[in-house]
Design a protein around this motif. Sequence first.
Motif, PDB file in Angstrom:
ATOM      1  N   ALA A 295       0.842  -1.092   0.052  1.00 28.91           N
ATOM      2  CA  ALA A 295      -0.103  -0.193  -0.112  1.00 28.91           C
ATOM      3  C   ALA A 295       0.691   1.241  -0.080  1.00 28.91           C
ATOM      4  CB  ALA A 295      -0.922   0.100   1.286  1.00 28.91           C
ATOM      5  N   MET A 296       2.028   1.244   0.816  1.00 28.11           N
ATOM      6  CA  MET A 296       2.758   2.627   0.812  1.00 28.11           C
ATOM      7  C   MET A 296       3.457   2.606  -0.721  1.00 28.11           C
ATOM      8  SD  MET A 296       5.033   2.586   4.299  1.00 28.11           S
ATOM      9  CE  MET A 296       5.698   0.919   4.221  1.00 28.11           C
ATOM     10  N   GLN A 297       3.810   1.605  -1.299  1.00 22.21           N
ATOM     11  CA  GLN A 297       4.238   1.746  -2.536  1.00 22.21           C
ATOM     12  C   GLN A 297       3.475   2.198  -3.592  1.00 22.21           C
ATOM     13  OE1 GLN A 297       5.727  -2.559  -2.669  1.00 22.21           O
ATOM     14  NE2 GLN A 297       7.791  -1.757  -3.128  1.00 22.21           N
ATOM     15  N   ARG A 298       2.211   1.912  -3.393  1.00 21.73           N
ATOM     16  CA  ARG A 298       1.324   2.511  -4.512  1.00 21.73           C
ATOM     17  C   ARG A 298       0.515   3.797  -4.037  1.00 21.73           C
ATOM     18  NH1 ARG A 298       2.116  -2.456  -4.621  1.00 21.73           N
ATOM     19  NH2 ARG A 298       2.214  -3.769  -6.576  1.00 21.73           N
ATOM     20  N   CYS A 299       0.507   4.225  -2.985  1.00 23.09           N
ATOM     21  CA  CYS A 299      -0.310   5.479  -2.718  1.00 23.09           C
ATOM     22  C   CYS A 299       0.314   6.573  -3.226  1.00 23.09           C
ATOM     23  CB  CYS A 299      -0.293   5.320  -0.979  1.00 23.09           C
ATOM     24  SG  CYS A 299       0.995   6.063  -0.119  1.00 23.09           S
ATOM     25  N   THR A 300      -0.363   7.682  -2.784  1.00 19.87           N
ATOM     26  CA  THR A 300       0.033   9.054  -3.681  1.00 19.87           C
ATOM     27  C   THR A 300       0.705   9.777  -2.306  1.00 19.87           C
ATOM     28  OG1 THR A 300      -1.482   9.065  -5.284  1.00 19.87           O
ATOM     29  CG2 THR A 300      -0.618  11.219  -4.551  1.00 19.87           C
ATOM     30  N   LEU A 301      -0.004   9.689  -1.165  1.00 23.46           N
ATOM     31  CA  LEU A 301       0.508  10.435  -0.048  1.00 23.46           C
ATOM     32  C   LEU A 301       0.207   9.516   1.220  1.00 23.46           C
ATOM     33  CD1 LEU A 301       1.363  13.341   1.011  1.00 23.46           C
ATOM     34  CD2 LEU A 301      -1.115  14.025   0.656  1.00 23.46           C
ATOM     35  N   ILE A 302       0.935   9.859   2.119  1.00 23.98           N
ATOM     36  CA  ILE A 302       0.871   9.182   3.506  1.00 23.98           C
ATOM     37  C   ILE A 302       0.337  10.239   4.470  1.00 23.98           C
ATOM     38  CG2 ILE A 302       1.835   7.736   5.463  1.00 23.98           C
ATOM     39  CD1 ILE A 302       3.663   6.457   3.196  1.00 23.98           C
ATOM     40  N   LEU A 303      -0.527  10.261   5.410  1.00 22.20           N
ATOM     41  CA  LEU A 303      -0.820  10.889   6.634  1.00 22.20           C
ATOM     42  C   LEU A 303      -0.583  10.219   7.755  1.00 22.20           C
ATOM     43  CD1 LEU A 303      -2.808  11.912   3.945  1.00 22.20           C
ATOM     44  CD2 LEU A 303      -3.093  14.077   5.519  1.00 22.20           C
ATOM     45  N   SER A 304       0.229  10.349   8.742  1.00 24.22           N
ATOM     46  CA  SER A 304       0.288   9.443   9.866  1.00 24.22           C
ATOM     47  C   SER A 304       0.757  10.181  11.054  1.00 24.22           C
ATOM     48  CB  SER A 304       1.319   8.428   9.478  1.00 24.22           C
ATOM     49  OG  SER A 304       1.344   7.331  10.499  1.00 24.22           O
ATOM     50  N   ASP A 305       0.487   9.380  12.336  1.00 26.46           N
ATOM     51  CA  ASP A 305       0.993   9.956  13.580  1.00 26.46           C
ATOM     52  C   ASP A 305       2.050   8.734  13.962  1.00 26.46           C
ATOM     53  OD1 ASP A 305      -0.503   7.947  14.417  1.00 26.46           O
ATOM     54  OD2 ASP A 305      -1.666   9.190  15.821  1.00 26.46           O
ATOM     55  N   SER A 306       2.378   7.948  13.176  1.00 25.90           N
ATOM     56  CA  SER A 306       3.406   6.744  13.653  1.00 25.90           C
ATOM     57  C   SER A 306       4.934   7.266  13.400  1.00 25.90           C
ATOM     58  CB  SER A 306       3.167   5.509  12.406  1.00 25.90           C
ATOM     59  OG  SER A 306       4.382   4.999  12.223  1.00 25.90           O
ATOM     60  N   GLY A 307       5.498   6.930  14.215  1.00 28.33           N
ATOM     61  CA  GLY A 307       7.069   6.981  14.106  1.00 28.33           C
ATOM     62  C   GLY A 307       7.750   6.226  13.179  1.00 28.33           C
ATOM     63  N   GLY A 308       7.324   4.768  12.956  1.00 31.85           N
ATOM     64  CA  GLY A 308       8.137   3.973  12.167  1.00 31.85           C
ATOM     65  C   GLY A 308       8.252   4.405  10.311  1.00 31.85           C
ATOM     66  N   ILE A 309       6.798   4.816  10.332  1.00 34.19           N
ATOM     67  CA  ILE A 309       6.447   5.212   8.910  1.00 34.19           C
ATOM     68  C   ILE A 309       7.100   6.303   8.372  1.00 34.19           C
ATOM     69  CG2 ILE A 309       4.477   6.142   7.547  1.00 34.19           C
ATOM     70  CD1 ILE A 309       2.607   4.429   9.313  1.00 34.19           C
ATOM     71  N   GLN A 310       7.639   7.185   9.317  1.00 32.24           N
ATOM     72  CA  GLN A 310       8.637   8.405   9.004  1.00 32.24           C
ATOM     73  C   GLN A 310       9.895   7.646   8.240  1.00 32.24           C
ATOM     74  OE1 GLN A 310       8.766  11.867  11.794  1.00 32.24           O
ATOM     75  NE2 GLN A 310       7.036  10.596  12.808  1.00 32.24           N
ATOM     76  N   GLU A 311      10.160   6.594   8.850  1.00 27.85           N
ATOM     77  CA  GLU A 311      11.551   5.876   8.458  1.00 27.85           C
ATOM     78  C   GLU A 311      11.363   4.936   7.108  1.00 27.85           C
ATOM     79  OE1 GLU A 311      12.586   5.015  12.934  1.00 27.85           O
ATOM     80  OE2 GLU A 311      11.725   3.451  11.949  1.00 27.85           O
ATOM     81  N   GLU A 312       9.927   4.513   7.164  1.00 30.37           N
ATOM     82  CA  GLU A 312       9.821   3.533   5.808  1.00 30.37           C
ATOM     83  C   GLU A 312       9.675   4.364   4.503  1.00 30.37           C
ATOM     84  OE1 GLU A 312       7.758  -0.223   7.860  1.00 30.37           O
ATOM     85  OE2 GLU A 312       6.373   1.544   7.764  1.00 30.37           O
ATOM     86  N   ALA A 313       8.739   5.565   4.711  1.00 32.47           N
ATOM     87  CA  ALA A 313       8.626   6.371   3.645  1.00 32.47           C
ATOM     88  C   ALA A 313       9.636   6.963   2.773  1.00 32.47           C
ATOM     89  CB  ALA A 313       7.556   7.466   4.120  1.00 32.47           C
ATOM     90  N   PRO A 314      10.706   7.572   3.350  1.00 33.91           N
ATOM     91  CA  PRO A 314      11.907   8.160   2.611  1.00 33.91           C
ATOM     92  C   PRO A 314      12.203   7.177   1.631  1.00 33.91           C
ATOM     93  CG  PRO A 314      12.008   8.790   4.940  1.00 33.91           C
ATOM     94  CD  PRO A 314      10.924   7.770   5.128  1.00 33.91           C
ATOM     95  N   ALA A 315      12.384   5.965   2.272  1.00 29.49           N
ATOM     96  CA  ALA A 315      13.097   4.684   1.500  1.00 29.49           C
ATOM     97  C   ALA A 315      12.339   4.306   0.321  1.00 29.49           C
ATOM     98  CB  ALA A 315      13.246   3.519   2.478  1.00 29.49           C
ATOM     99  N   LEU A 316      10.859   4.844   0.506  1.00 28.46           N
ATOM    100  CA  LEU A 316       9.860   4.572  -0.820  1.00 28.46           C
ATOM    101  C   LEU A 316       9.615   5.743  -1.674  1.00 28.46           C
ATOM    102  CD1 LEU A 316       7.578   1.904   1.029  1.00 28.46           C
ATOM    103  CD2 LEU A 316       9.508   1.417  -0.509  1.00 28.46           C
ATOM    104  N   GLY A 317      10.371   6.778  -1.288  1.00 26.86           N
ATOM    105  CA  GLY A 317      10.127   8.139  -1.843  1.00 26.86           C
ATOM    106  C   GLY A 317       8.670   8.694  -1.904  1.00 26.86           C
ATOM    107  N   LYS A 318       7.876   8.234  -0.474  1.00 27.28           N
ATOM    108  CA  LYS A 318       6.511   8.575  -0.424  1.00 27.28           C
ATOM    109  C   LYS A 318       6.314   9.911   0.509  1.00 27.28           C
ATOM    110  CE  LYS A 318       4.800   5.664  -3.154  1.00 27.28           C
ATOM    111  NZ  LYS A 318       4.019   5.872  -4.076  1.00 27.28           N
TER     112      LYS A 318
END
Length: 379
Positions: free
Chosen positions: A274-297
């Motif tokens: 889902a992260m690979q395919r989405c346009t934009l992530i909105l989140s209060d999570s900590g870990g997602i802030q690490e995953e998203a840069p690696a996927l360019g989201k």
Amino acid sequence: MTALPLIAVILGTRPEAIKLAPVIHALQASPHLRTEVILTGQHREMVDQVMQLFGLEADRDLAIMRPRQSLTDITEATLRGLETYFNTSQPDLILVQGDTTTAFAATLAAFYQRIPVGHVEAGLRTDDLYNPFPEEANRRLISQLASLHFAPTPQAVENLKRDHVVGSIHCTGNTVIDALLQVAAQGIPCPIPGLDWERHRVLLVTLHRRENWGEPLASIGEALLQILEEFPDTALLLPLHRNPVVRDPLQAQLGSHQRAFLVEPLDYHLWVAAMQRCTLILSDSGGIQEEAPALGKPVLVLRHTTERPEAIAAGTARLVGTSTSGIVNAARELLSDPQAYARMAQAKNPFGDGTAAQHIRTLIEQWVMARKNSIGSAE
Ligand code: UD1
């Protein structure tokens, strides 16, 4: 023949399971160590799924989860459960991850038995004790008691030095990148009944933080409704956390919107898809802030502070807080200005190169060896 040194890996929540899975695999492959995996059971279904996905089995399960458990409940049950475990098994080192109450209580339980602690993902700080709550306090307390600090980034190393922690500090990268790269490479689809990934620009949303319970959650929900209205080509995919304090109000506010897809927590491989395919992530999570840069989201962080300034510096994450207008304005810019979007959507990897778990294993082997030699020479 003497038994190999025993490393007990203790975990309780989903992010701990994801981030420790590569470390457990690396430790299990070591000919110099024995490894036991202990679940506190702070989370149930959400951890079981990750354990299965990564082919992990628990050696012990303290099964502490209760509906609407308080922080005191988690701490108390973990301390008691681990005391019992330590009475039958004497690890040479325990490993904990991050900043959950499982990680803190396990650290304290080990300290009471004089068992050294290795801390994976050490040194993150917001410098605001109540934000995020109670995680900022948890990680600070763990840092005071741990002997081995595995910091993901140079910034985290600096934070630990500044706090004058006891023990050795090592920069290893973040193990979430190990797990993420492994899963992302599989390139699997993410089928959600009714959601058309081709036709819709998908906003992927997660929410669970204690600081956002109540009024902030309502104001975030309102922002999501306004974005859906303003951009008819968008759809919302919101995997709901199991916690009823979060899930019930979100369901009431967004559940009936035609383009809002509120689903159960996604299995990790579907989440990555889902992260690979989405346009934009909105989140209060900590870990997602690490995953998203690696996927360019691009990620809009629905919080007032972050312990991951590296993601902000990389340009992929932006702190937008929890006010309706702040969130809508930031989302509007990204959804209507392709250049603003392109500036944020660049794959960068400030959190490691996918080899953190191997580094951690080597450091633990060296530590165990050095300790054995120093005990041997003292005898
Ligand atoms: C915990 C961590 C947080 C981490 C998050 C990841 C603490 C203080 N917080 O927060 O740092 O980011 O996990 O998800 O350690 N529940 C279930 N099934 C599950 C999991 C949770 O039913 O598999 C429900 C239970 O009703 C439980 C509630 O969720 O009482 C809250 O869980 P809890 O572990 O207390 O806090 P989280 O918000 O999940």
